[in-house]
Each structure stands twice: as C-alpha cells, then as structure tokens.
Design an enzyme around this catalytic site. Structure first.
Site, mmCIF file in Angstrom:
data_model
loop_
_atom_site.group_PDB
_atom_site.id
_atom_site.type_symbol
_atom_site.label_atom_id
_atom_site.label_comp_id
_atom_site.label_asym_id
_atom_site.label_seq_id
_atom_site.Cartn_x
_atom_site.Cartn_y
_atom_site.Cartn_z
ATOM 1 N N HIS A 167 -0.977 -2.476 -4.607
ATOM 2 C CA HIS A 167 -0.433 -3.373 -5.633
ATOM 3 C C HIS A 167 -0.401 -2.745 -7.034
ATOM 4 O O HIS A 167 -0.723 -3.405 -8.030
ATOM 5 C CB HIS A 167 -1.226 -4.683 -5.672
ATOM 6 C CG HIS A 167 -1.109 -5.509 -4.415
ATOM 7 N ND1 HIS A 167 -0.040 -5.455 -3.562
ATOM 8 C CD2 HIS A 167 -1.963 -6.443 -3.863
ATOM 9 C CE1 HIS A 167 -0.220 -6.306 -2.550
ATOM 10 N NE2 HIS A 167 -1.368 -6.904 -2.714
ATOM 11 N N ASP A 172 -1.947 -9.742 8.344
ATOM 12 C CA ASP A 172 -1.796 -9.023 7.076
ATOM 13 C C ASP A 172 -0.764 -7.929 7.347
ATOM 14 O O ASP A 172 -1.072 -6.753 7.335
ATOM 15 C CB ASP A 172 -3.152 -8.450 6.641
ATOM 16 C CG ASP A 172 -3.127 -7.969 5.197
ATOM 17 O OD1 ASP A 172 -2.043 -8.032 4.586
ATOM 18 O OD2 ASP A 172 -4.169 -7.518 4.701
ATOM 19 N N GLU A 207 4.847 -12.666 0.703
ATOM 20 C CA GLU A 207 5.294 -11.769 -0.363
ATOM 21 C C GLU A 207 6.569 -11.038 0.074
ATOM 22 O O GLU A 207 6.527 -10.244 1.001
ATOM 23 C CB GLU A 207 4.210 -10.734 -0.668
ATOM 24 C CG GLU A 207 2.840 -11.308 -0.896
ATOM 25 C CD GLU A 207 1.745 -10.291 -0.552
ATOM 26 O OE1 GLU A 207 1.844 -9.125 -0.954
ATOM 27 O OE2 GLU A 207 0.802 -10.668 0.153
ATOM 28 N N ARG A 265 0.804 -1.235 0.000
ATOM 29 C CA ARG A 265 0.000 0.000 0.000
ATOM 30 C C ARG A 265 0.830 1.275 0.000
ATOM 31 O O ARG A 265 1.920 1.314 0.593
ATOM 32 C CB ARG A 265 -0.932 0.006 1.225
ATOM 33 C CG ARG A 265 -1.936 -1.119 1.174
ATOM 34 C CD ARG A 265 -2.968 -1.066 2.289
ATOM 35 N NE ARG A 265 -4.069 -1.956 1.955
ATOM 36 C CZ ARG A 265 -4.051 -3.273 2.165
ATOM 37 N NH1 ARG A 265 -3.044 -3.842 2.769
ATOM 38 N NH2 ARG A 265 -5.076 -4.019 1.783
ATOM 39 N N HIS A 318 2.551 -12.748 -5.830
ATOM 40 C CA HIS A 318 1.411 -12.875 -4.927
ATOM 41 C C HIS A 318 0.826 -14.287 -4.924
ATOM 42 O O HIS A 318 -0.395 -14.474 -4.836
ATOM 43 C CB HIS A 318 0.338 -11.841 -5.305
ATOM 44 C CG HIS A 318 -0.452 -11.359 -4.146
ATOM 45 N ND1 HIS A 318 -1.348 -12.149 -3.472
ATOM 46 C CD2 HIS A 318 -0.472 -10.162 -3.524
ATOM 47 C CE1 HIS A 318 -1.901 -11.450 -2.494
ATOM 48 N NE2 HIS A 318 -1.384 -10.236 -2.501
HETATM 49 C C1 BGC Z 1 -2.464 -7.518 1.162
HETATM 50 C C2 BGC Z 1 -3.892 -7.664 1.626
HETATM 51 C C3 BGC Z 1 -4.787 -7.619 0.429
HETATM 52 C C4 BGC Z 1 -4.382 -8.694 -0.528
HETATM 53 C C5 BGC Z 1 -5.189 -8.602 -1.776
HETATM 54 C C6 BGC Z 1 -2.162 -8.622 0.213
HETATM 55 O O1 BGC Z 1 -0.873 -8.465 -0.276
HETATM 56 O O2 BGC Z 1 -1.572 -7.540 2.224
HETATM 57 O O3 BGC Z 1 -4.249 -6.626 2.514
HETATM 58 O O4 BGC Z 1 -6.127 -7.758 0.779
HETATM 59 O O5 BGC Z 1 -3.035 -8.545 -0.879
HETATM 60 O O6 BGC Z 1 -5.399 -9.824 -2.274
#
Ligand code: BGC
Length: 364
Positions: free
Chosen positions: A116, A262, A328, A87, A190
């Site tokens: 992302h 997360d 990740e 983010r 991802h």
């Molecule tokens: C994030 C999550 C997000 C997800 C989306 C992850 O990399 O940390 O907050 O909801 O990606 O699929």
C-alpha cells in the site's frame, strides 16, 4: 423529490503529530446517505446509509481521532491508497532497465514486501481538499503531489481524486494522475464495510457476489505466483451469491495463506469499461452495496488481521476479527514484476484515469 438538502460542511478534526491541521468534511447526499471524510489520508471516517426501514447506520470502520489513525495505520481504515495499492514483491522492481527499491513495510509469513505505498503512503498525508457541488450531487476534490523519489518511486506524481455523493446514494470515486517520469501506479480506496453497522460483530453473515471467474493465486508471502486460475469448484467461486462464512474455513492452501479471503479476483474487463465487480448484501438490515469499476481486478479482504485491540468508534463496543471487509478495486498485486498482468506503468504525457462506484441500496 429529495429527502434531504445536499450539503458539504467543514469542521476541525484535530492535528497530526507533526502539527498539521486536519479537517472533517460532512457530505450529506440528497438520497439520505451521509459521509464524513478527513483530509488526512482522504479517509472516510463514517458512512451512514439507510437500511430497508430507512434507518441510518454507520457502516464503515474508522476512528474518532487523528491520533488513533496515526497510532493504528495497519488496517488502512477508509484510506486512499497509493502509489501502489497491494503488494510489490521484496519491495523491488525494474523499470526501463533501472532497479528501484521500496520500503518493505509488511511481512506475511515472514516474507518482506512493500504494501500500500510503503512506510508513508497516500493514506498518511494531508491532502488538499476542495468542496464541490453540482446540482444535487455533492463532492470533494482531493489533490496532492508526490515528489520524485517518494517512498522510492520515480517521478513527480500529481494526483487528483474526486469523491461524489449522488442523490441515488452512489459514492463515485474518480482518480486522475500524471507524472514526469515513468512510475508504477495503482490507486485504490480501503473502506471497510459492515452492513449491520460498524462494531456489530463479524461479516461472515454477509452475502457476497463477485463478478469474476478467475483469481491470481498467491504464495505464502501473499505475492501472486503469476498464474491466473479458475475459481470453479473452489471456495473462491462467488459468481453466484455465497455467505462469506460458508467456506472460509475450508481446507484450502490459498485460504491458509490468506488466513481467510485476501485475494485478487480478475474481472472480465479488458477495455476498462465501468463494470459491476461485486455485490454485498446483509439480510437483517437489507443493506446492499454494488461495486462498479473501470479497473481490471478487485481485492476481497475479509478483515482476517483485525482484532479487538483495534480501537472502536463506539465506547463499549469492541471490534473483532473479520469485523469488516474491504472490496478494493485495482490492478493485480505485484504487476510491476508480473509480465502477464496488465501494466501499471504511467508514463509522462499520459493521464492515469480510473473510476469506481459504490452504489448503496436495500433489498428484501
Ligand atoms: C490486504 C491485506 C492487508 C490489509 C491491511 C489489504 O488490502 O489485502 O493483506 O492486511 O490490506 O489492512
């Protein structure tokens, strides 16, 4: 002696809604692992690794069609992520005195941010792909050019990502990029794991070790506060192995904000060496994956936002909340606005380089 003959096979996989052809590349490793990758988003569609009896099972979440990938971009299944993984607060940053504005495509707790790479990140473009073979190691070189201003980011960014599948069942990812104007960059992958097999329930019974003793705590919008705090005595301490489900419902403000795990763990890796960041183990199958990286941090996302409404690859078997988890490798979130975090700015003349390995194996 190799168990299989290493190979790369290409087949059509469909078309994007704007008519671009999508191809499926099947990498068969000499060690037995098999990986299916599409050029749409550089996504790993299937990844099969042996369990302790040698039985192959697909251990990653994904879809069977391009249409489903386009209709369900949210979980970023198996995708290459860029320009900026994770983010950026309010979708804004200032670089060399100039303010930049990015799409705010995500709103945790109603707080907008850019996630992302924005509305159309590297997960949603068709990459140029070249199959590679080096001895018994097979690979794919994925390339793309992100134009100046793409999703609000400055500079023409040229990106090469190479996936290698070795005879030791290691998936090695090498990232490289150059730019003609300074830009933030934070590339990652991802992939979601469920070591029992995709669509085989949740991952709360997986055992995780994270070789990191600090996290970057977040606010309710999942943006780092700027502090870097010790995990000691908290549900975030995975320095020794723990079941993921053991403390995920503990009373803890950080777990409340993330709706589970997360968060970003800071690795002790100031020199950017290839270090062990994580180990994930599932006891019924014996599958083990180790994550090694040159990056300074790792995001552990326990799939909190997944639901059974996300289509599954297997008819009759539904996905569920926490049906997969992502590990990740990356720089910490919001680094362009966080002076205390390692810089994510790539300047003209410099080469961005990053390596991550997912090492698949089994243990008793
Ligand atoms: C994030 C999550 C997000 C997800 C989306 C992850 O990399 O940390 O907050 O909801 O990606 O699929």
């Amino acid at each position: 002696m190799s168990e299989k003959e290493a190979s790369v096979i290409v087949k059509p996989f469909g078309k994007t809604k704007d008519g671009q052809l999508v191809h499926l590349y099947t990498l068969t490793g000499a060690g037995g692992a098999v990986m299916d990758v599409i050029d749409y988003g550089g996504r790993v569609v299937r990844l099969s690794t042996p369990d302790r009896q040698g039985k192959l099972e697909d251990i990653t979440l994904g879809f069977n069609t391009v249409k489903e990938y386009e209709a369900n971009p949210g979980p970023y299944f198996g995708a290459l992520i860029g320009r900026y993984g994770n983010r950026i607060a309010k979708g804004q940053f200032t670089l060399d005195g100039q303010a930049y504005s990015l799409p705010t495509n995500n709103t945790p707790a109603g707080v907008p941010c850019s996630l992302h790479g924005g509305d159309k990140g590297f997960d949603a473009i068709v990459w140029h792909v070249e199959p590679l073979t080096e001895g018994e190691t097979v690979g794919l070189k994925l390339s793309m050019t992100s134009p100046d201003g793409d999703q609000g980011y400055p500079g023409t960014l040229k990106v090469d990502v190479t996936y290698w599948l070795t005879p030791e069942n290691v998936w090695k990812i090498e990232y490289e990029a150059t730019t003609d104007k300074a830009t933030p960059i934070n590339l990652t992958q991802h992939l979601y794991f469920n070591l029992k097999g995709q669509a085989e329930g949740d991952i709360l019974d997986h055992t995780l070790t994270l070789f990191a003793d600090k996290i970057t705590p977040v606010d309710k919008g999942l943006i780092p506060t700027g502090k870097i705090t010790s995990v000691a005595g908290t549900p975030f301490d995975f320095t020794a192995p723990h079941l993921i489900g053991e403390r995920i419902t503990a009373k803890d403000e950080q777990l409340d904000f993330g709706c589970g795990y997360d968060h970003n763990w800071v690795l002790n890796n100031p020199k950017g060496k290839l270090v062990k960041a994580a180990a994930l183990f599932e006891k019924t199958t014996g599958r083990l994956v180790e994550v090694w990286t040159t990056e300074p941090a790792i995001q552990f996302y326990s799939g909190n936002f997944l639901t059974d409404e996300v289509p599954s690859k297997t008819p009759g078997k539904k996905l569920c909340r926490r049906g997969g988890l992502a590990l990740e490798t990356q720089h910490s979130p919001d680094s362009p606005n966080q002076p205390n975090f390692p810089s994510t700015i790539l300047r003209p003349g410099a080469v961005y380089k990053s390596t991550t390995e997912y090492r698949f194996g089994t243990k008793e």
